[in-house]
Design a protein around this motif. Sequence first.
Motif, PDB file in Angstrom:
ATOM      1  N   LEU A 113       2.389  53.771 -55.686  1.00  0.00           N
ATOM      2  CA  LEU A 113       3.096  54.876 -55.035  1.00  0.00           C
ATOM      3  C   LEU A 113       2.412  56.205 -55.320  1.00  0.00           C
ATOM      4  N   PHE A 114       1.962  56.390 -56.548  1.00  0.00           N
ATOM      5  CA  PHE A 114       1.295  57.634 -56.932  1.00  0.00           C
ATOM      6  C   PHE A 114      -0.006  57.817 -56.153  1.00  0.00           C
ATOM      7  N   CYS A 115      -0.858  56.807 -56.161  1.00  0.00           N
ATOM      8  CA  CYS A 115      -2.167  56.917 -55.502  1.00  0.00           C
ATOM      9  C   CYS A 115      -2.024  57.051 -53.989  1.00  0.00           C
ATOM     10  N   LEU A 116      -1.120  56.270 -53.406  1.00  0.00           N
ATOM     11  CA  LEU A 116      -0.952  56.334 -51.963  1.00  0.00           C
ATOM     12  C   LEU A 116      -0.366  57.669 -51.531  1.00  0.00           C
ATOM     13  N   SER A 117       0.601  58.187 -52.286  1.00  0.00           N
ATOM     14  CA  SER A 117       1.191  59.484 -51.945  1.00  0.00           C
ATOM     15  C   SER A 117       0.173  60.606 -52.082  1.00  0.00           C
ATOM     16  N   LEU A 118      -0.647  60.550 -53.126  1.00  0.00           N
ATOM     17  CA  LEU A 118      -1.684  61.561 -53.300  1.00  0.00           C
ATOM     18  C   LEU A 118      -2.703  61.505 -52.169  1.00  0.00           C
ATOM     19  N   GLY A 121      -1.141  62.958 -49.155  1.00  0.00           N
ATOM     20  CA  GLY A 121      -1.056  64.412 -49.289  1.00  0.00           C
ATOM     21  C   GLY A 121      -2.378  65.088 -48.991  1.00  0.00           C
ATOM     22  N   LEU A 122      -3.460  64.507 -49.484  1.00  0.00           N
ATOM     23  CA  LEU A 122      -4.784  65.055 -49.193  1.00  0.00           C
ATOM     24  C   LEU A 122      -5.122  64.934 -47.710  1.00  0.00           C
ATOM     25  N   LEU A 123      -4.659  63.853 -47.089  1.00  0.00           N
ATOM     26  CA  LEU A 123      -4.963  63.632 -45.675  1.00  0.00           C
ATOM     27  C   LEU A 123      -4.216  64.613 -44.774  1.00  0.00           C
ATOM     28  N   VAL A 124      -2.912  64.753 -44.996  1.00  0.00           N
ATOM     29  CA  VAL A 124      -2.127  65.617 -44.113  1.00  0.00           C
ATOM     30  C   VAL A 124      -2.334  67.092 -44.434  1.00  0.00           C
ATOM     31  N   LYS A 125      -3.040  67.397 -45.523  1.00  0.00           N
ATOM     32  CA  LYS A 125      -3.374  68.785 -45.816  1.00  0.00           C
ATOM     33  C   LYS A 125      -4.452  69.308 -44.867  1.00  0.00           C
ATOM     34  N   GLN A 126      -5.226  68.380 -44.322  1.00  0.00           N
ATOM     35  CA  GLN A 126      -6.295  68.781 -43.410  1.00  0.00           C
ATOM     36  C   GLN A 126      -5.701  69.326 -42.106  1.00  0.00           C
ATOM     37  N   LYS A 127      -6.384  70.278 -41.533  1.00  0.00           N
ATOM     38  CA  LYS A 127      -5.930  70.890 -40.281  1.00  0.00           C
ATOM     39  C   LYS A 127      -6.415  70.044 -39.114  1.00  0.00           C
ATOM     40  N   PRO A 129      -5.420  67.823 -35.456  1.00  0.00           N
ATOM     41  CA  PRO A 129      -4.487  67.903 -34.323  1.00  0.00           C
ATOM     42  C   PRO A 129      -3.291  66.970 -34.530  1.00  0.00           C
ATOM     43  N   GLY A 130      -2.093  67.504 -34.349  1.00  0.00           N
ATOM     44  CA  GLY A 130      -0.882  66.698 -34.476  1.00  0.00           C
ATOM     45  C   GLY A 130      -0.530  66.307 -35.886  1.00  0.00           C
ATOM     46  N   VAL A 131      -1.049  67.016 -36.896  1.00  0.00           N
ATOM     47  CA  VAL A 131      -0.789  66.627 -38.274  1.00  0.00           C
ATOM     48  C   VAL A 131       0.692  66.798 -38.624  1.00  0.00           C
ATOM     49  N   GLY A 132       1.359  67.738 -37.976  1.00  0.00           N
ATOM     50  CA  GLY A 132       2.788  67.912 -38.238  1.00  0.00           C
ATOM     51  C   GLY A 132       3.597  66.689 -37.857  1.00  0.00           C
ATOM     52  N   ALA A 133       3.226  66.051 -36.750  1.00  0.00           N
ATOM     53  CA  ALA A 133       3.922  64.836 -36.317  1.00  0.00           C
ATOM     54  C   ALA A 133       3.693  63.703 -37.320  1.00  0.00           C
ATOM     55  N   TYR A 134       2.487  63.614 -37.877  1.00  0.00           N
ATOM     56  CA  TYR A 134       2.203  62.586 -38.872  1.00  0.00           C
ATOM     57  C   TYR A 134       3.012  62.812 -40.145  1.00  0.00           C
ATOM     58  N   ARG A 135       3.127  64.070 -40.563  1.00  0.00           N
ATOM     59  CA  ARG A 135       3.935  64.374 -41.739  1.00  0.00           C
ATOM     60  C   ARG A 135       5.381  63.949 -41.532  1.00  0.00           C
ATOM     61  N   THR A 136       5.913  64.256 -40.359  1.00  0.00           N
ATOM     62  CA  THR A 136       7.299  63.892 -40.063  1.00  0.00           C
ATOM     63  C   THR A 136       7.479  62.378 -40.045  1.00  0.00           C
ATOM     64  N   ALA A 137       6.545  61.675 -39.422  1.00  0.00           N
ATOM     65  CA  ALA A 137       6.648  60.221 -39.336  1.00  0.00           C
ATOM     66  C   ALA A 137       6.574  59.570 -40.713  1.00  0.00           C
ATOM     67  N   LEU A 138       5.726  60.100 -41.581  1.00  0.00           N
ATOM     68  CA  LEU A 138       5.596  59.526 -42.914  1.00  0.00           C
ATOM     69  C   LEU A 138       6.801  59.846 -43.791  1.00  0.00           C
ATOM     70  N   TYR A 201       7.052  61.728 -51.887  1.00  0.00           N
ATOM     71  CA  TYR A 201       6.072  62.188 -52.875  1.00  0.00           C
ATOM     72  C   TYR A 201       4.831  62.775 -52.202  1.00  0.00           C
ATOM     73  N   MET A 202       4.542  62.359 -50.974  1.00  0.00           N
ATOM     74  CA  MET A 202       3.459  62.992 -50.220  1.00  0.00           C
ATOM     75  C   MET A 202       3.764  64.475 -50.003  1.00  0.00           C
ATOM     76  N   ILE A 203       5.010  64.798 -49.663  1.00  0.00           N
ATOM     77  CA  ILE A 203       5.400  66.188 -49.452  1.00  0.00           C
ATOM     78  C   ILE A 203       5.286  66.975 -50.752  1.00  0.00           C
ATOM     79  N   ILE A 204       5.649  66.359 -51.865  1.00  0.00           N
ATOM     80  CA  ILE A 204       5.540  67.050 -53.153  1.00  0.00           C
ATOM     81  C   ILE A 204       4.078  67.311 -53.500  1.00  0.00           C
ATOM     82  N   PHE A 205       3.219  66.315 -53.294  1.00  0.00           N
ATOM     83  CA  PHE A 205       1.791  66.524 -53.533  1.00  0.00           C
ATOM     84  C   PHE A 205       1.234  67.578 -52.583  1.00  0.00           C
ATOM     85  N   LEU A 206       1.686  67.577 -51.344  1.00  0.00           N
ATOM     86  CA  LEU A 206       1.215  68.558 -50.379  1.00  0.00           C
ATOM     87  C   LEU A 206       1.575  69.975 -50.818  1.00  0.00           C
TER      88      LEU A 206
END
Length: 325
Positions: A113-118, A121-127, A129-138, A201-206
């Motif tokens: 859970l720790f490694c996958l969430s981190l 978090g690193l992935l959705v931090k990138q700018k 296209p449509g990253v907001g939709a991915y954050r919501t889905a996750l 935890y992805m949101i917390i890492f983000l």
Amino acid sequence: MSSVTAHDTAGAKPRTTGGPTAQAPASAHPRLSRRHREWVAAGLFLAPDALGLLVFVAIPMVLSVVLSLFQVSGFGSYQWVGLGNYDRMFHDPLFWQSMKITGIYVVVLVPVLFCLSLALGLLVKQKLPGVGAYRTALFLPYVISLVVVGVLWKFMLDDQVGVVNKAMRAAGFGGASWLGSPGLALASVIAVMTWVMMGYYMIIFLAGLQEIPQEYYEAARIDGASAWRSFRSITWPLLRPTSFFVLLMSTVAAITGGLDLLFVLTKGGPANGTSLAIFYIYQQAFTFGEYGYASAMGTFLVLIMVVFAGVIFKVTKGGRFDDGE
């Protein structure tokens, strides 16, 4: 004449004028200083939460410890047994089997859970296209009731009509009894729990990643540092407080959470293969009416969590920023 004037002057009452030199009388209730006002405001804001913790956490914990010293039946009869429930716990093979399963569950779930969430978090931090939709889905699985999640995944993992086995057969692989085999059932519970919690935890890492100044990365890029070097020298040390929080909360969640998900998916089976300690305590309390014995096991489980929290605090050095000390 002079004597009369002196007498009149001595007996006259002093007069005050309303000029600019007049001073207002001191207040009987002096105003609080700014620091004291801040303390009062902080106390008023913290009071509701502190009251909730006292009523719903502290007092029940104390009552649970007291209850663990009694043998309590479902009919409301109490009998003092002292440390008898604890002695029974230490000689209960089913309890230690549940603790062993819980240990495997925590050791596998928390790092994954720790490694996958981190990574997310690193992935959705990138700018992108449509990253907001991915954050919501996750993040969406976290806000769904665990009972609903359990029903959904129980249908998907069904041996005959489950979409997972259908997809495997369509790909040329044989189906598996995901919830019917002890080893696969525990792995399935871990996978489902990871799917549920990773978005949170992805949101917390983000949030922790966004607090790191970008100037550090720009300086590292100018010096020719690779992406891995920047992560190891900048991201990882400055992310230590967030890592401490994620490790602590995910460990506590793994030990005490997921009871409703486990109840819907496997009910502790098959062959007690997914009977975590929290589920065994639930069974003793609400299935067999052994409230005193369940309280003793719950108290022991809390002590285990305190030890885990101390170890995590020591390993991460309390979430401080210092590195290499």
